[in-house]
Design an enzyme around this catalytic site. Structure first.
Site, PDB file in Angstrom:
ATOM      1  N   GLY A  58      18.898  -9.310 -37.158  1.00  0.00           N
ATOM      2  CA  GLY A  58      17.909  -9.703 -38.170  1.00  0.00           C
ATOM      3  C   GLY A  58      17.990 -11.164 -38.596  1.00  0.00           C
ATOM      4  O   GLY A  58      17.269 -11.581 -39.507  1.00  0.00           O
TER       5      GLY A  58
ATOM      6  N   ASP B 210      21.884  -9.186 -26.628  1.00  0.00           N
ATOM      7  CA  ASP B 210      22.676  -9.154 -27.856  1.00  0.00           C
ATOM      8  C   ASP B 210      23.321 -10.516 -28.121  1.00  0.00           C
ATOM      9  O   ASP B 210      24.107 -11.000 -27.297  1.00  0.00           O
ATOM     10  CB  ASP B 210      23.743  -8.054 -27.674  1.00  0.00           C
ATOM     11  CG  ASP B 210      24.402  -7.658 -28.972  1.00  0.00           C
ATOM     12  OD1 ASP B 210      24.135  -8.300 -29.998  1.00  0.00           O
ATOM     13  OD2 ASP B 210      25.196  -6.695 -28.948  1.00  0.00           O
TER      14      ASP B 210
ATOM     15  N   ASP C 134      24.932  -3.331 -37.322  1.00  0.00           N
ATOM     16  CA  ASP C 134      25.099  -2.026 -36.669  1.00  0.00           C
ATOM     17  C   ASP C 134      25.053  -0.886 -37.690  1.00  0.00           C
ATOM     18  O   ASP C 134      25.883  -0.826 -38.602  1.00  0.00           O
ATOM     19  CB  ASP C 134      26.434  -1.984 -35.929  1.00  0.00           C
ATOM     20  CG  ASP C 134      26.461  -2.972 -34.770  1.00  0.00           C
ATOM     21  OD1 ASP C 134      25.550  -3.822 -34.683  1.00  0.00           O
ATOM     22  OD2 ASP C 134      27.405  -2.898 -33.961  1.00  0.00           O
TER      23      ASP C 134
HETATM   24  C1  GAL Z   1      26.711  -5.143 -31.208  1.00  0.00           C
HETATM   25  C2  GAL Z   1      25.371  -4.456 -31.192  1.00  0.00           C
HETATM   26  C3  GAL Z   1      25.603  -2.997 -30.890  1.00  0.00           C
HETATM   27  C4  GAL Z   1      26.303  -2.867 -29.547  1.00  0.00           C
HETATM   28  C5  GAL Z   1      27.559  -3.723 -29.504  1.00  0.00           C
HETATM   29  C6  GAL Z   1      28.148  -3.811 -28.103  1.00  0.00           C
HETATM   30  O1  GAL Z   1      26.527  -6.481 -31.488  1.00  0.00           O
HETATM   31  O2  GAL Z   1      24.742  -4.623 -32.427  1.00  0.00           O
HETATM   32  O3  GAL Z   1      24.388  -2.302 -30.902  1.00  0.00           O
HETATM   33  O4  GAL Z   1      25.415  -3.232 -28.543  1.00  0.00           O
HETATM   34  O5  GAL Z   1      27.310  -5.026 -29.933  1.00  0.00           O
HETATM   35  O6  GAL Z   1      29.279  -4.589 -28.044  1.00  0.00           O
END
Ligand code: GAL
Length: 673
Positions: A462, A420, A483
């Protein structure tokens, strides 16, 4: 707040009043009653905080959706409602309204951008569809007859091109009522309805039917099979090095290290009958030949996740029947490592040990033990990290320890990595494409060298059109947007955007529109108590159908301990999942968008020459929708099967018509005869 404006409350002009009333009494006796009883109520005076919209909190009173004075095509309006597609206003009228008038347009603040249209419904009938409103276009003035109508709906629709700049104004929007007053209400409740029959007691071998392993890597696969246990599995053609146990769990390492395909004939037998099918084990460098399926903790446990919850979820993946229809990965998301600060002291601690090894927090006392537990059930384990120094929730990231962490994840026994972006913007600017690629290419290369298969999920929302290069850097799937939890009500728009990248999908490379947020979930905007999914049952059928047509990774992210019958019926229909898991791996996308009737038809060609289609009724009312075969590129006679109901609907030579509930779907498999 006084929401009533009637003649009596208007400023009094005595001589005029005298003249008017005398005139009325003498010449139009009925007018007195009429003007006495007809009250006007402005839409902007209703409780707008009830209405949810696609962008921004709620519609605004007397202002555009971003807070400017309402202005359409050069004219400023004192009153009105500024909203944003997509939004729906449900209004109770009690049959006492006579009309609704408004001036509809896109606010000038978009400088010519944006497009939307508005549909008005009364008591389950369409009353009016506006023209497509676009920026800098003269507004449309509407006067809608509401006589006898009790339930009035105003639905703001994004004109099927995404919601960007869809700043819709309803200027001077006003109801005329004989008595009573309009009331904004929440969307009507819909009772859950179960379409899918329970699995038969006799065995059925389910998808995935193609599974990859890299040469020399350990293999683990639990044959997904519904039916009453115990089931005896008999396998023919298993390559040397693999064995199957009594529960249908195949393990081992294939001896032959050359790329090859092994078609395994599986026979599953129990007291009620037997099923036979082929499972292809493909020895190749490309993993995830069909979209990965499993569970991820994020939308239910957030930073409260523990190893015990993960173990319990693995148990439940088996006992709920999810594993029998192909769910396989049990994935930890963020918050398993240590943070510098956190309200839970058990999550605070050093980032790494003296060797630089990443440290799990105290809720994860033994990672190896955890993955062993998951593997003992025939399931696979997933972990999460960030290329940045910290994860999105502020826990240790892999920056400058990429290889060491990847090796650790492999040593612990993980089979899946979600990587991430988060704080990586502190390292390199996301504005440059080479910066966007860099950390993913780096991790992709590292994973390839490990002697354990780790499916690689890119999560960077994306940026830089990741679908164009996600595969090239070693990704097996990539999130195509932010998200979903923040825009769950816009799931259809999210799906449409995701599907616009359909050409980049294929075996081993999947567009990921985020998880299945159904059952009990925690809304990330409030972080309150777990609540049932806010989508209606029909919308949940649509949501799952879209994810299956799009060949999206299927990760349930709700509460495994509160899987009710309805949620399981959405998650676990093997015929629906087969569409998702089709080995050809073509991503479905919309090919017909019908504005008059507000529906869409999506198609996904399947490997057995049949076609899956989804007919999505986007309207607020039930509709009969007809599909002409020639409109969707088919010609022959087609055998039609309703996949949600698992029922054949006969052979149709030119078209098929079906009734679809509001916001619902018909998911069909068409097989040429
Ligand atoms: C976001 C991600 C989520 C989740 C979250 C955790 O950036 O898109 O799916 O993993 O972080 O902190």
């Amino acid at each position: 707040m006084n929401i009533k404006t009637n003649i009596k409350n208007a400023p009094i002009h005595f001589p005029l009043l005298l003249l008017l009333s005398t005139f009325s009494i003498i010449f139009f006796p009925a007018l007195i009653t009429h003007s006495d009883e007809n009250n006007t109520y402005y839409l902007d005076d209703l409780n707008l905080s009830i209405v949810k919209q696609g962008w921004g909190e709620h519609p605004k009173k007397n202002l555009s959706c971003v807070g400017n004075p309402i202005k359409i095509n050069g004219t400023t309006y004192q009153r009105g409602v500024g909203t944003h597609a997509n939004a729906t206003f449900y209004i109770l009228l009690d049959g006492s309204a006579s009309k609704f008038e408004a001036i509809l347009g896109i606010d000038d603040e978009t400088e010519g951008n944006g497009s939307a249209f508005i549909r008005f419904y009364g008591d389950n009938k369409l009353l009016h569809t506006s023209q497509t409103l676009t920026g800098n276009k003269p507004p449309e003035k509407v006067s809608i007859n509401l006589e006898g109508i009790s339930n009035f709906i105003i639905s703001i629709i994004d004109a099927y091109d995404g919601i960007s700049f869809d700043h819709v104004d309803l200027a001077d929007a006003v109801f005329t009522m004989a008595h009573g007053k309009p009331e904004l209400t929440t969307r009507p409740k819909e009772k859950p309805y179960i379409l899918t029959p329970s699995p038969a007691p006799s065995p059925r071998i389910n998808s995935p039917r193609v599974i990859a392993v890299r040469p020399g890597s350990p293999f683990l696969f639990r044959i997904p099979c519904t039916g009453e246990r115990p089931i005896q599995f008999h396998l023919e053609g298993l390559p040397e090095g693999l064995t199957v146990n009594s529960e249908g769990i195949i393990t081992g390492t294939i001896k032959n290290r050359t790329p090859d395909t092994y078609p395994i004939q599986i026979t599953a037998t129990n007291n009620h009958g037997k099923d036979q099918n082929t499972l292809k084990i493909v020895v190749s460098e490309t993993l995830a030949l069909t979209p990965p399926m499993g569970w991820n903790h994020w939308y239910i446990h957030y930073d409260k996740i523990t190893a015990d919850i993960i173990k319990q979820s693995a148990d439940l993946m088996i006992t709920s029947g999810m594993a029998d229809v192909g769910y396989q990965y049990v994935n930890i998301d963020d918050c398993w490592a240590n943070a510098k600060e956190h309200h839970d002291p058990m999550r605070v601690g050093p980032e790494r040990n003296e060797n630089g090894d990443i440290l799990p927090n105290k809720h994860f006392p033994n990672m190896k033990d955890l993955t062993d537990y998951i593997h003992s059930k025939g399931l696979r384990a997933g972990i999460y990290s960030s290329p940045g120094p910290q994860t999105c929730a502020g826990f240790t990231g892999s920056y400058q320890h990429e290889e060491q962490d990847a090796k650790k994840f492999a040593e612990w026994g993980f089979d899946f990595l979600k990587y991430d972006w988060c704080s990586y913007s502190k390292i390199l600017s996301p504005k440059k494409i080479e910066n966007l690629k860099k950390p993913y290419q780096q991790m992709g290369d590292i994973l390839k060298k490990l002697d354990r298969d780790i499916v690689f999920n890119l999560c960077q929302y994306g940026m830089g059109a990741v679908w164009k290069w996600g595969k090239e850097v070693g990704g097996n799937s990539w999130r195509t947007a932010g998200d979903l939890g923040y825009e769950l009500l816009q799931y259809h728009d999210v799906a449409r955007r995701n599907a616009s990248h359909w050409e980049y999908t294929g075996p081993g490379a999947w567009n990921d529109p985020d998880y299945l947020l159904i059952g009990y979930i925690v809304d990330p905007t409030t972080m309150g108590e777990p609540k049932p999914c806010p989508l209606t049952p029909s919308e949940q059928y649509s949501y799952m159908s879209l994810w299956c047509l799009m060949a999206s990774p299927l990760f349930f992210s709700g509460d495994m301990t509160r899987l009710d019958e309805f949620t399981l019926n959405i998650l676990c229909n093997p015929e629906v999942i087969e569409i998702n898991q089709d080995p050809m791996g073509i991503q479905g996308h919309p090919i017909i968008i019908n504005k008059e009737q507000n529906y869409e038809i999506w198609i996904k060609p399947l490997s057995d020459r049949s076609t899956a289609i989804g007919i999505f009724n986007l309207d607020e009312i039930e509709q009969n929708i007809a599909v002409q075969w020639n409109e969707i590129g088919l010609s022959e006679n087609q055998k039609v099967r309703d996949l949600w109901r698992q029922t054949d609907l006969g052979t149709h030579n030119k078209s098929f018509t079906t009734s679809i509930p509001r916001r619902g779907v018909a998911l069909l498999k068409l097989t040429p005869i």
